[in-house]
Design a protein around this motif. Structure first.
Motif, PDB file in Angstrom:
ATOM      1  N   ASN A 114      -6.469 -33.547  73.227  1.00  0.00           N
ATOM      2  CA  ASN A 114      -7.548 -33.542  72.242  1.00  0.00           C
ATOM      3  C   ASN A 114      -7.279 -32.539  71.114  1.00  0.00           C
ATOM      4  OD1 ASN A 114     -10.153 -34.233  71.229  1.00  0.00           O
ATOM      5  ND2 ASN A 114     -11.006 -32.380  72.152  1.00  0.00           N
ATOM      6  N   ASN A 115      -7.630 -32.954  69.908  1.00  0.00           N
ATOM      7  CA  ASN A 115      -7.620 -32.078  68.752  1.00  0.00           C
ATOM      8  C   ASN A 115      -9.086 -31.723  68.458  1.00  0.00           C
ATOM      9  OD1 ASN A 115      -7.345 -30.911  66.238  1.00  0.00           O
ATOM     10  ND2 ASN A 115      -6.563 -32.742  65.221  1.00  0.00           N
ATOM     11  N   PRO A 116      -9.515 -30.485  68.387  1.00  0.00           N
ATOM     12  CA  PRO A 116      -8.722 -29.247  68.257  1.00  0.00           C
ATOM     13  C   PRO A 116      -8.539 -28.456  69.551  1.00  0.00           C
ATOM     14  CG  PRO A 116     -10.993 -28.741  67.747  1.00  0.00           C
ATOM     15  CD  PRO A 116     -10.952 -30.188  68.187  1.00  0.00           C
TER      16      PRO A 116
ATOM     17  N   ILE B  67      -7.801 -44.758  72.684  1.00  0.00           N
ATOM     18  CA  ILE B  67      -7.199 -43.525  73.195  1.00  0.00           C
ATOM     19  C   ILE B  67      -6.189 -43.036  72.169  1.00  0.00           C
ATOM     20  CG2 ILE B  67      -6.021 -42.443  75.149  1.00  0.00           C
ATOM     21  CD1 ILE B  67      -6.965 -44.924  76.791  1.00  0.00           C
ATOM     22  N   ASP B  68      -6.526 -41.935  71.530  1.00  0.00           N
ATOM     23  CA  ASP B  68      -5.702 -41.384  70.457  1.00  0.00           C
ATOM     24  C   ASP B  68      -4.687 -40.427  71.074  1.00  0.00           C
ATOM     25  OD1 ASP B  68      -4.610 -40.111  68.246  1.00  0.00           O
ATOM     26  OD2 ASP B  68      -6.516 -40.011  67.161  1.00  0.00           O
ATOM     27  N   GLU B  69      -3.422 -40.846  71.065  1.00  0.00           N
ATOM     28  CA  GLU B  69      -2.357 -40.064  71.701  1.00  0.00           C
ATOM     29  C   GLU B  69      -1.420 -39.434  70.672  1.00  0.00           C
ATOM     30  OE1 GLU B  69      -2.209 -42.379  75.977  1.00  0.00           O
ATOM     31  OE2 GLU B  69      -0.574 -42.758  74.563  1.00  0.00           O
TER      32      GLU B  69
ATOM     33  N   ARG C 291      -0.788 -44.064  68.402  1.00  0.00           N
ATOM     34  CA  ARG C 291       0.318 -43.106  68.349  1.00  0.00           C
ATOM     35  C   ARG C 291       0.659 -42.883  66.877  1.00  0.00           C
ATOM     36  NH1 ARG C 291       3.915 -43.039  73.285  1.00  0.00           N
ATOM     37  NH2 ARG C 291       2.393 -43.011  74.981  1.00  0.00           N
ATOM     38  N   THR C 292       1.438 -41.851  66.608  1.00  0.00           N
ATOM     39  CA  THR C 292       1.778 -41.579  65.219  1.00  0.00           C
ATOM     40  C   THR C 292       3.179 -40.996  65.100  1.00  0.00           C
ATOM     41  OG1 THR C 292       1.138 -40.352  63.238  1.00  0.00           O
ATOM     42  CG2 THR C 292       0.700 -39.281  65.340  1.00  0.00           C
ATOM     43  N   PHE C 293       3.801 -41.208  63.953  1.00  0.00           N
ATOM     44  CA  PHE C 293       5.076 -40.551  63.663  1.00  0.00           C
ATOM     45  C   PHE C 293       4.857 -39.198  62.983  1.00  0.00           C
ATOM     46  CE2 PHE C 293       6.603 -44.843  64.369  1.00  0.00           C
ATOM     47  CZ  PHE C 293       7.804 -44.610  65.036  1.00  0.00           C
ATOM     48  N   SER C 294       3.585 -38.811  62.796  1.00  0.00           N
ATOM     49  CA  SER C 294       3.275 -37.615  62.006  1.00  0.00           C
ATOM     50  C   SER C 294       3.485 -36.298  62.747  1.00  0.00           C
ATOM     51  CB  SER C 294       1.820 -37.665  61.523  1.00  0.00           C
ATOM     52  OG  SER C 294       1.607 -38.764  60.678  1.00  0.00           O
ATOM     53  N   LYS C 295       3.493 -36.311  64.059  1.00  0.00           N
ATOM     54  CA  LYS C 295       3.514 -35.037  64.776  1.00  0.00           C
ATOM     55  C   LYS C 295       4.863 -34.816  65.465  1.00  0.00           C
ATOM     56  CE  LYS C 295      -0.544 -34.683  63.192  1.00  0.00           C
ATOM     57  NZ  LYS C 295      -1.804 -35.172  63.719  1.00  0.00           N
ATOM     58  N   ALA C 296       5.066 -35.385  66.654  1.00  0.00           N
ATOM     59  CA  ALA C 296       6.299 -35.132  67.395  1.00  0.00           C
ATOM     60  C   ALA C 296       7.544 -35.594  66.622  1.00  0.00           C
ATOM     61  CB  ALA C 296       6.242 -35.820  68.758  1.00  0.00           C
TER      62      ALA C 296
END
Ligand SMILES: *Cc1c(COP(=O)(O)O)cnc(C)c1O
Length: 354
Positions: free
Chosen positions: A154-156, A179-181, A206-211
């Motif tokens: 979870n963010n934050p 489900i936001d992973e 999922r996103t390419f923005s973080k990991a």
């Protein structure tokens, strides 16, 4: 649970005939393309971007499908996962009639997207130790609750939510469980893509923005059963992921080892940073993190935030977020960046009198 996708989808979306782009109408091996009013002469620099990109991002989906063991028709590629969040509202939520459920403290975009789509937000707060409370969720949801957003890690707050509790909620909830992973790669935990074959009512983001370190490209993913992905494809703008982004993502997927190394480095620095932060006098609590940031409770968040700004270091002040009083959210940086942060905080520690 009684899940019927047909009943959840807005009538106007069911009736929608999607825009048929030039490139999606043609399938074959033509050599001369005079169908889309592109500029056949090229682009004003050596690399050419004069052609419209693949509207269905076929190559990307093939690669990701192989990695995640899912078929391409169960994958949506979007302009950031924020696009998928917005599409969920546009597909399922009738403005002023339907509502969605969020579990604060959590990611702010769910509420923004809801407001843009004129959809009410109901709240089932996390418990004191930032876990989901299925009873509260049950009592807050009503027959018009179309979406339930669960962010894990979870963010934050940074914690992964209990898997068994999430599964229990999925089994009971009559709408779509999102489900936001975004941060799952930093957790060492499996996530829920593999559960899509067991449950028709989940969408995994999922996103390419973080990991992956590609926030600037704006590429996010949604995984779900193909009927839901069809609806996203119907509503999305035809060319929602640019050619330059698609090329870069394909290249990144060839360099998986580099991404894995960066993830390991973040996890290593996260532990070092947490340890150093916990030794500071004004730090009251370090919340355990499965993400690439740490939520830190202090007894003077605003002052620390301002001091860091003066040192040219920006962190996220979450001290006015309900249940995060006194908290700063600090992204794990490189070793050098973290050292600069700790140096600035130590200097401040010496300057205050307890
Ligand atoms: C950063 C973040 C995202 C990523 O959004 P993009 O639009 O893909 O950049 C999604 N969800 C959460 C919870 C995030 O913190």
């Amino acid at each position: 649970m009684t899940f019927e996708l047909e009943k959840l989808v807005r009538e106007n979306i069911k009736a929608l005939k999607p825009y048929s782009s030039a490139r999606s109408e043609f399938s074959g091996t033509a050599e001369i393309f005079l169908d889309a009013n592109e500029n056949s002469f090229g682009s004003p620099f050596p690399e050419n971007f004069n052609r419209y990109p693949d509207p269905m991002q076929v190559k990307i989906k093939e690669k990701i499908g192989r990695r995640e063991s899912v078929f391409s028709d169960g994958i949506f590629v979007g302009n950031g996962s924020d696009e998928a969040i917005d599409l969920l509202f546009r597909v399922f939520c009738r403005p002023k009639i339907d509502n969605v459920l969020i579990c604060p403290p959590t990611y702010g975009m769910y509420e923004i997207s809801a407001a843009i789509n004129d959809t009410e937000v109901k709240k089932a707060n996390l418990t004191e130790d930032f876990e989901l409370d299925p009873q509260v969720i049950n009592s807050v949801a009503d027959p018009n609750t179309k979406l339930l957003f669960i962010c894990s890690p979870n963010n934050p707050t940074g914690n992964s939510l209990d898997r068994e509790v999430i599964l229990e909620i999925i089994r009971k909830f009559n709408g779509i469980v999102v489900i936001d992973e975004a941060y799952v790669h930093f957790s060492g935990k499996p996530g829920f893509i593999s559960e899509i074959e067991n449950f028709e009512n989940i969408v995994v983001l999922r996103t390419f923005s973080k990991a992956w370190g590609l926030a600037g490209l704006r590429v996010g993913l949604a995984f779900a059963n193909p009927d839901i992905i069809d609806l996203f494809n119907k509503v999305k703008p035809p060319y929602n992921v640019s050619e330059i982004a698609q090329r870069a993502i394909l290249e990144a997927l060839e360099n998986e080892e580099s991404a894995a190394e960066m993830i390991s480095a973040v996890i290593k620095q996260r532990a070092i940073l947490a340890e150093k932060l916990s030794n500071l006098k004004f730090v009251k609590k370090i919340y355990p993190s499965d993400a690439n940031f740490i939520l830190v409770k202090t007894d003077r968040a605003d002052a620390i935030y301002e001091l860091l700004i003066a040192e040219k270091i920006v962190v996220r002040n979450r001290s006015r977020v309900e249940m995060c009083e006194g908290c700063l959210r600090i992204t794990v940086g490189t070793e050098e960046e973290n050292n600069s942060l700790i140096r600035a905080l130590k200097k401040y520690e010496e300057s205050i009198v307890y």
